[in-house]
Design a protein around this motif. Structure first.
Motif, PDB file in Angstrom:
ATOM      1  N   SER A 244      -1.385  -3.176  -8.486  1.00  0.00           N
ATOM      2  CA  SER A 244      -0.792  -2.585  -7.295  1.00  0.00           C
ATOM      3  C   SER A 244      -0.317  -3.659  -6.334  1.00  0.00           C
ATOM      4  O   SER A 244      -0.813  -4.788  -6.317  1.00  0.00           O
TER       5      SER A 244
ATOM      6  N   HIS B 238       0.038   9.347   4.985  1.00  0.00           N
ATOM      7  CA  HIS B 238      -1.087   9.614   5.887  1.00  0.00           C
ATOM      8  C   HIS B 238      -0.734   9.283   7.337  1.00  0.00           C
ATOM      9  O   HIS B 238      -0.174   8.223   7.641  1.00  0.00           O
TER      10      HIS B 238
ATOM     11  N   GLN C  67       0.442  12.549  -4.041  1.00  0.00           N
ATOM     12  CA  GLN C  67      -0.370  11.698  -3.178  1.00  0.00           C
ATOM     13  C   GLN C  67      -0.161  10.219  -3.498  1.00  0.00           C
ATOM     14  O   GLN C  67      -0.195   9.371  -2.598  1.00  0.00           O
TER      15      GLN C  67
ATOM     16  N   ASP D 216     -12.364   7.355  -0.271  1.00  0.00           N
ATOM     17  CA  ASP D 216     -12.183   6.424   0.849  1.00  0.00           C
ATOM     18  C   ASP D 216     -10.718   6.056   1.073  1.00  0.00           C
ATOM     19  O   ASP D 216     -10.418   5.170   1.881  1.00  0.00           O
ATOM     20  N   ILE D 217      -9.817   6.720   0.364  1.00  0.00           N
ATOM     21  CA  ILE D 217      -8.388   6.455   0.509  1.00  0.00           C
ATOM     22  C   ILE D 217      -7.767   7.572   1.346  1.00  0.00           C
ATOM     23  O   ILE D 217      -7.875   8.745   0.989  1.00  0.00           O
TER      24      ILE D 217
ATOM     25  N   SER E  46       1.115   7.522  -0.804  1.00  0.00           N
ATOM     26  CA  SER E  46       0.371   6.284  -0.529  1.00  0.00           C
ATOM     27  C   SER E  46       1.290   5.075  -0.562  1.00  0.00           C
ATOM     28  O   SER E  46       0.935   4.013  -0.038  1.00  0.00           O
TER      29      SER E  46
ATOM     30  N   PRO F 127      -3.598   1.262  -2.105  1.00  0.00           N
ATOM     31  CA  PRO F 127      -4.631   1.784  -3.005  1.00  0.00           C
ATOM     32  C   PRO F 127      -4.267   1.489  -4.455  1.00  0.00           C
ATOM     33  O   PRO F 127      -3.089   1.515  -4.825  1.00  0.00           O
TER      34      PRO F 127
ATOM     35  N   ALA G 167      -6.516   4.564  -9.361  1.00  0.00           N
ATOM     36  CA  ALA G 167      -7.218   5.598  -8.610  1.00  0.00           C
ATOM     37  C   ALA G 167      -6.499   6.938  -8.710  1.00  0.00           C
ATOM     38  O   ALA G 167      -7.131   8.001  -8.649  1.00  0.00           O
TER      39      ALA G 167
ATOM     40  N   TRP H  99     -13.449   8.138  -6.561  1.00  0.00           N
ATOM     41  CA  TRP H  99     -12.737   6.885  -6.305  1.00  0.00           C
ATOM     42  C   TRP H  99     -11.597   7.057  -5.293  1.00  0.00           C
ATOM     43  O   TRP H  99     -11.022   6.075  -4.839  1.00  0.00           O
ATOM     44  N   LEU H 100     -11.267   8.304  -4.950  1.00  0.00           N
ATOM     45  CA  LEU H 100     -10.228   8.555  -3.954  1.00  0.00           C
ATOM     46  C   LEU H 100     -10.791   8.888  -2.571  1.00  0.00           C
ATOM     47  O   LEU H 100     -10.032   8.997  -1.608  1.00  0.00           O
TER      48      LEU H 100
END
Length: 657
Positions: A21, A415, A450, A388-389, A454, A26, A30, A385-386
């Protein structure tokens, strides 16, 4: 054109090594990993939960205690490396799980695949498994075992935990018969012979046969049939109610012998009716939503009683006839503070239910609910795993097509960004066209949308004409409109995004899978300057070739003919407009796709040639139409990220670089 091919050995490592990435964003993996605890089901006694997760591109069956105390042991069993799990249930104390495997259609046709389905039974400790749908030995052998036309279990027979009912087509390729299956030995016993063309059987809550349905064979039209009865006292033919004028969808049988039927014979949307087969008449209307169709029935824990009906408006909705179920769901929705809360499994012998809760911006979790005490315990997050994103916000929108038809959709924004189009700065957008096309989009957690959010992109998912579930008028407006009116809707969506301040008009891409891939490539071939790039995943490119492909599969031919009646197949095929494409193209296709053959994209790649050095072609080796393997999902998203960053970069990607 860049061509990417991977060997099978490389797939296992893709999720860890491919497409790193951009810094500060992120990680791609993930969003590529499938949810854990998929197809979760409670055992009848409520003591265990069976579910599936994926490890290094291999699906794993797991059984865990329903109350996950510290030190609790979780049993795990791997399925065949080339099989993916498609369902899990219980029969008594045994786990029943279904898989599918891409299989060549014949020894001489290894380019055409179908999904052969398998059914297995295993004890709670998963120490061994036995097949439940092997050849019963009552037919002439051939080199290729016959697949089920559909792998669904007909009935789990909760009051007979040693057996289940399943419909198999071992006797005739295009006809399924009903078998009672011993889940401890795998022994099959035919209990009802299907008439030619039978695709399935309808049973009541106790497993008694109510009806038989399928497609007539030997007739040019392949007309659908539906007959009601038990085979002993004759059948009542209700086929005349299945016609092009309205929907007639038998869902189940009422305790008084009448049928639960979904129909729009008297209105635009499909409502739930009680139907008397003896009189051939619709009786009581039980429920109808004013804007969307009823999707089916909700059953009680044991499966004997109908307690409600479900539908999908902007999000899934539930209408309960039973006040206790309605009160329980309302309580859960309030306590979990999620928009999509549903019972996924209810223990027959205990007051326990497994509940799924998620939202358009929430990856979701599973909870154990004690229906007597009201105690609620989190079992696990579906995509931890998502968690905290920060996820993008999802907002419903409506806009008119050029002929005035109202189209409904959903905008996902990065976001923190709100749909304030009067002061907000336009951003690059991706129009994500759904497949089907007789399907629909709604507000739900979508990893693709999503992921794009991101990376700083807005995403529009909308229901163009021909979409199903939003009433007969919208669906029928798509008749014969492949490449025409349905394509105009995509263009109208792009113009609406730009005109209303959502999208930068110079940075709009169109993307989709299956039919959505077809729409993306058709959009690219239109010389209207609306799009900066197009992305097709497992997309249809040659309608003539698809017609030939559909003739190899019973039932698919009829659906293809209905959707494309009146369409000029050659003129409306992207492969014949490849020379008109002037924007960069990303094409990805699974090599074992049984729905849209891999050759569809390969032929398009050859036709497109090397006229555009910025176009990219990816072969997703060893995968199916659904793109089940996390490694392939990672490869696709990482390539998509780089492709968009080069051709229509967002502020987030520019800063990360």
């Amino acid at each position: 054109m860049i061509v990417v091919k991977l060997c099978a050995a490389a797939l296992a490592a893709i999720s860890l090594t491919a497409g790193a990435s951009a810094a500060g964003l992120p990680p791609v993996e993930a969003f590529a990993l499938p949810a854990q605890m998929r197809y979760a089901a409670l055992s009848p006694d409520g003591d265990h939960i069976a579910f599936v997760f994926q490890r290094e591109n291999n699906d794993m069956i797991a059984v865990a205690p329903s109350r996950l105390e510290e030190g609790a042991q979780i049993r795990i069993r791997s399925v065949h490396p080339w099989e993916t799990v498609s369902a899990i249930s219980w029969s008594g104390e045994r786990v029943i799980y279904q898989t599918r495997r891409p299989t060549p259609r014949s020894r001489d046709d290894t380019s055409t695949f179908y999904n052969r389905t398998f059914l297995y039974s295993a004890p709670v400790d998963l120490s061994a498994s036995i097949p439940l749908n092997e050849d019963p030995g009552d037919r002439r052998r051939s080199w290729l075992p016959r697949p089920q036309l559909s792998g669904d279990i007909t009935h789990l027979l909760p009051h007979d935990p040693q057996h289940i009912l399943q419909a198999l087509n071992w006797r005739e390729w295009e006809t399924r018969d009903l078998y009672r299956t011993n889940v401890e030995t795998g022994e099959l016993s035919m209990i009802m012979r299907g008439r030619t063309g039978t695709q399935g059987f309808l049973t009541d809550g106790n497993g008694a046969v109510v009806a038989m349905y399928g497609l007539e064979r030997g007739r040019e039209t392949g007309d659908p049939f539906f007959v009601v009865g038990d085979g002993a006292n004759g059948w009542i033919d209700l086929s005349r109610f299945i016609n092009a004028e309205y929907d007639f969808l038998p869902f189940g049988r009422h305790r008084d012998g009448r049928l639960y039927v979904g129909s729009n014979h008297d209105a635009d949307t499909i409502g739930l009716f009680l139907f008397d087969p003896a009189r051939g008449a619709f009786d009581e209307l039980l429920f109808r939503h004013p804007e969307v169709d009823v999707g089916g029935l909700i059953y009680s824990a044991g499966g004997e009683a109908v307690v409600g009906a479900y539908y999908i408006a902007d999000e899934p909705g539930f209408h309960y006839f039973d006040g206790a179920y309605a009160a329980a769901r309302n309580d859960l929705q309030t306590r979990l503070d999620r928009t999509n809360v549903r019972f996924v499994s209810i223990a027959q012998e205990a007051r326990l239910a497994l509940v799924s809760a998620e939202g358009p911006s929430d990856p979701g979790g599973l909870y154990l609910y004690d229906t007597e005490s009201g105690a609620l315990t989190e079992v696990g997050r579906l995509r931890p795993w998502l968690d905290d994103i920060p996820m993008g916000g999802v907002f419903p929108v409506r806009f008119p097509a050029r002929d005035g038809l109202e189209l409904r959709g959903y905008v996902t924004l990065p976001h923190g960004r709100q749909p304030d189009t009067t002061t907000g700065r336009p951003i690059p957008f991706v129009i994500l066209v759904h497949g089907g096309p007789a399907a629909r989009d709604y507000a739900r957690f979508d990893p693709w949308a999503q992921f794009l959010a991101s990376r700083g992109y807005g995403v529009l998912q909308f229901n163009f004409r021909g979409s199903r579930g939003l009433g007969r008028a919208l669906e029928s407006a798509g008749d014969g409109e492949w490449g025409a009116g349905m394509q105009d809707d995509v263009d109208d969506a792009a113009q609406w995004l730009a005109a209303n301040g959502y999208a930068d008009p110079d940075r709009i891409a169109v993307m989709g899978a299956s039919y959505g891939g077809y729409a993306a490539l058709m959009a690219a071939g239109r010389d209207n300057g609306l799009y900066r790039a197009a992305i097709s995943v497992n997309g249809v490119t040659d309608l003539v070739g698809m017609r030939q492909h559909s003739q190899r599969f019973f039932g698919l031919e009829q659906r293809f003919r209905e959707q494309l009646e009146g369409v000029d197949l050659r003129a409306m095929s992207p492969v014949n407009a490849a020379n008109n494409i002037r924007i960069p193209i990303l094409v990805a296709h699974a090599s074992y796709d049984s729905v849209v053959p891999y050759s569809q994209s390969e032929t398009f790649r050859r036709r497109l040639g090397r006229q555009d050095e910025h176009s990219v072609f990816i072969e997703l080796r060893g995968d199916s139409h659904a793109i089940d393997l996390a490694g392939n999902r990672h490869l696709l998203l990482a390539t998509l990220e780089a492709f968009l960053a080069y051709h229509m970069p967002s502020a987030e990607l520019a800063m990360a670089d």
